[in-house]
Scaffold this active site. Sequence first.
Site, PDB file in Angstrom:
ATOM      1  N   SER A  60       0.796  -1.231   0.000  1.00 19.77           N
ATOM      2  CA  SER A  60       0.000   0.000   0.000  1.00 19.77           C
ATOM      3  C   SER A  60       0.823   1.273   0.000  1.00 19.77           C
ATOM      4  O   SER A  60       0.250   2.358  -0.141  1.00 19.77           O
ATOM      5  CB  SER A  60      -0.959  -0.002   1.191  1.00 19.77           C
ATOM      6  OG  SER A  60      -2.000  -0.931   0.972  1.00 19.77           O
ATOM      7  N   GLY A 302       4.397   9.410   5.905  1.00 23.75           N
ATOM      8  CA  GLY A 302       4.788   8.089   5.434  1.00 23.75           C
ATOM      9  C   GLY A 302       3.615   7.242   5.015  1.00 23.75           C
ATOM     10  O   GLY A 302       2.505   7.732   4.792  1.00 23.75           O
ATOM     11  N   HIS A 303       3.877   5.940   4.922  1.00 22.22           N
ATOM     12  CA  HIS A 303       2.848   4.960   4.588  1.00 22.22           C
ATOM     13  C   HIS A 303       3.411   3.576   4.867  1.00 22.22           C
ATOM     14  O   HIS A 303       4.634   3.379   4.897  1.00 22.22           O
ATOM     15  CB  HIS A 303       2.425   5.062   3.123  1.00 22.22           C
ATOM     16  CG  HIS A 303       0.985   4.728   2.877  1.00 22.22           C
ATOM     17  ND1 HIS A 303       0.483   3.435   2.992  1.00 22.22           N
ATOM     18  CD2 HIS A 303      -0.071   5.513   2.552  1.00 22.22           C
ATOM     19  CE1 HIS A 303      -0.811   3.457   2.720  1.00 22.22           C
ATOM     20  NE2 HIS A 303      -1.183   4.701   2.461  1.00 22.22           N
ATOM     21  N   ASP A 304       2.520   2.611   5.107  1.00 21.19           N
ATOM     22  CA  ASP A 304       2.893   1.212   5.277  1.00 21.19           C
ATOM     23  C   ASP A 304       2.309   0.398   4.130  1.00 21.19           C
ATOM     24  O   ASP A 304       1.416   0.851   3.414  1.00 21.19           O
ATOM     25  CB  ASP A 304       2.355   0.652   6.596  1.00 21.19           C
ATOM     26  CG  ASP A 304       2.858   1.416   7.801  1.00 21.19           C
ATOM     27  OD1 ASP A 304       3.923   2.044   7.704  1.00 21.19           O
ATOM     28  OD2 ASP A 304       2.177   1.389   8.847  1.00 21.19           O
ATOM     29  N   GLY A 305       2.799  -0.838   3.989  1.00 19.81           N
ATOM     30  CA  GLY A 305       2.260  -1.708   2.961  1.00 19.81           C
ATOM     31  C   GLY A 305       2.383  -3.166   3.338  1.00 19.81           C
ATOM     32  O   GLY A 305       3.352  -3.576   3.981  1.00 19.81           O
ATOM     33  N   SER A 307       1.607  -7.139   1.508  1.00 20.44           N
ATOM     34  CA  SER A 307       1.179  -7.821   0.292  1.00 20.44           C
ATOM     35  C   SER A 307       1.604  -9.282   0.310  1.00 20.44           C
ATOM     36  O   SER A 307       2.730  -9.612  -0.071  1.00 20.44           O
ATOM     37  CB  SER A 307       1.760  -7.126  -0.943  1.00 20.44           C
ATOM     38  OG  SER A 307       1.286  -7.725  -2.132  1.00 20.44           O
ATOM     39  N   GLY A 309       2.660 -11.881   2.332  1.00 21.17           N
ATOM     40  CA  GLY A 309       3.950 -12.349   2.808  1.00 21.17           C
ATOM     41  C   GLY A 309       5.068 -11.337   2.719  1.00 21.17           C
ATOM     42  O   GLY A 309       6.235 -11.684   2.926  1.00 21.17           O
TER      43      GLY A 309
END
Length: 464
Positions: A60, A302-305, A307, A309
């Site tokens: 993400s 900021g941002h995290d992601g 997907s 694993g």
Amino acid sequence: MSLTQTELEKKLAELIDRHHVPGAQLAVLDGDTITEVTAGVLSIRTGCPVSTDALFLPGSIGKLYTATLVLMLADEGLVDLDQPVKTYLPDFEVRDAHARDSVTVRDLLRHTSGFDGDVFIDTGRGDDALPRYLQEIRDLPQIADPGTIWSYSNSGYSILGRLVEVVADTVFETALRERLLEPLGLEHSVVFPEEVIGHPHAMGHVPNPEDPGSLMVSPQWGLFRSCGPMGASLVASAGDVIRFALLHLDGGVAADGTRLLSAEIVAAAQQPQIDLVDDTVLGESWGLGWILDHFGDVAVIGHDGNSLGQNAFMRVAPAQRFGFCLQTNVESALAMYRELADWLFEERLGVTTRQDPAALDSPVVADPSRYVGTYQREGLVFEIAEAEDGSLVASVRASHAAAEMQNLPPMDDLPLVPVVRDGSFLLELPIADSALLAVFFNPADASAAPTYLHFGGRAHRRVS
């Protein structure tokens, strides 16, 4: 004093060992210098070491790229952020007619559409993947009135991706490549799985269902093309993610001096649009695409992601021109991220990340009936019950497509640990390596019985 490459390599190696992460990639920005280091392996199956040019799934974090494309169109006068989405997508439909007609582009950027958001549908690999996705979500249910509460919405970003296609008269991946990746000179960023093959790349790792204490290579790599604007399209190195972030730190100007965004819209994107309810893991508020937070007195974006694993994190302090991107090839690396962020920001700026509220001494809840009930959103149900000792427990049922691909373990009778903040508890799922804050709230009347449970960035509406 800047952190040296040797110090960063040593710390990253220590962290992947302590947190049982197969491999990781770290890029640290300090002023005008980006230092990239790695540790571990890309896959436990092959044992290939992680390299700085290897591609991971930032997940993400890719939503920031989608948001940036929308901001570009707004700069060009082609999109008004405060116009309804239907202005640009006449065939846009959701179950609630009022939401259909009133949800704005800004609502989608800041996750305040109010409709359910975790709908992952395979609509094929063709250029019509996003138009077909919009047809599939025409019955998307509403969990709140538009603009009233924040609830993270993957579906909202696929809608934004389709908006980019219609307004820019191209397909989303072409817009991503031609408007961002190429102008920014991001040589270790691609948009399709077949483009990944020519690069070293990470495989995701998930718990082995036959031996939950060990990891196995994820049976699926990446999500569907319809999920591209949610972040599924982007495959990139940590260094390239930081180089993308520099566009927003440098007022919209690329490294070669080309202006891609106006300074005004870059600044607007970093202004709070709405405050968060569960404000410890992510941040305190949301901008136009960005997580907004403070580590001590230092403003951070900021941002995290996540997907299938792989788990990634990016935080930068614009005023101090300092930050990092961490990419890992494991399902949940939140504890590792927190330890790394605390170390980096304390060593360099003397501040640490926002902390969870402290747990109370007793798990017993004064009025458990206030919280007991069923809370749900599309594909996920929380059953909150009272245990014999007067504490609360949660049972979680996930049925969305991503959950099916993850082969989730049973999640029954998980303890809710009360904290010093009213209506808030710490809850740790068996698929996570850290507890997250669960917040019961009523947006209409804070003193009344809660009508929502906010957890993992999503609002779950109380239905019984």
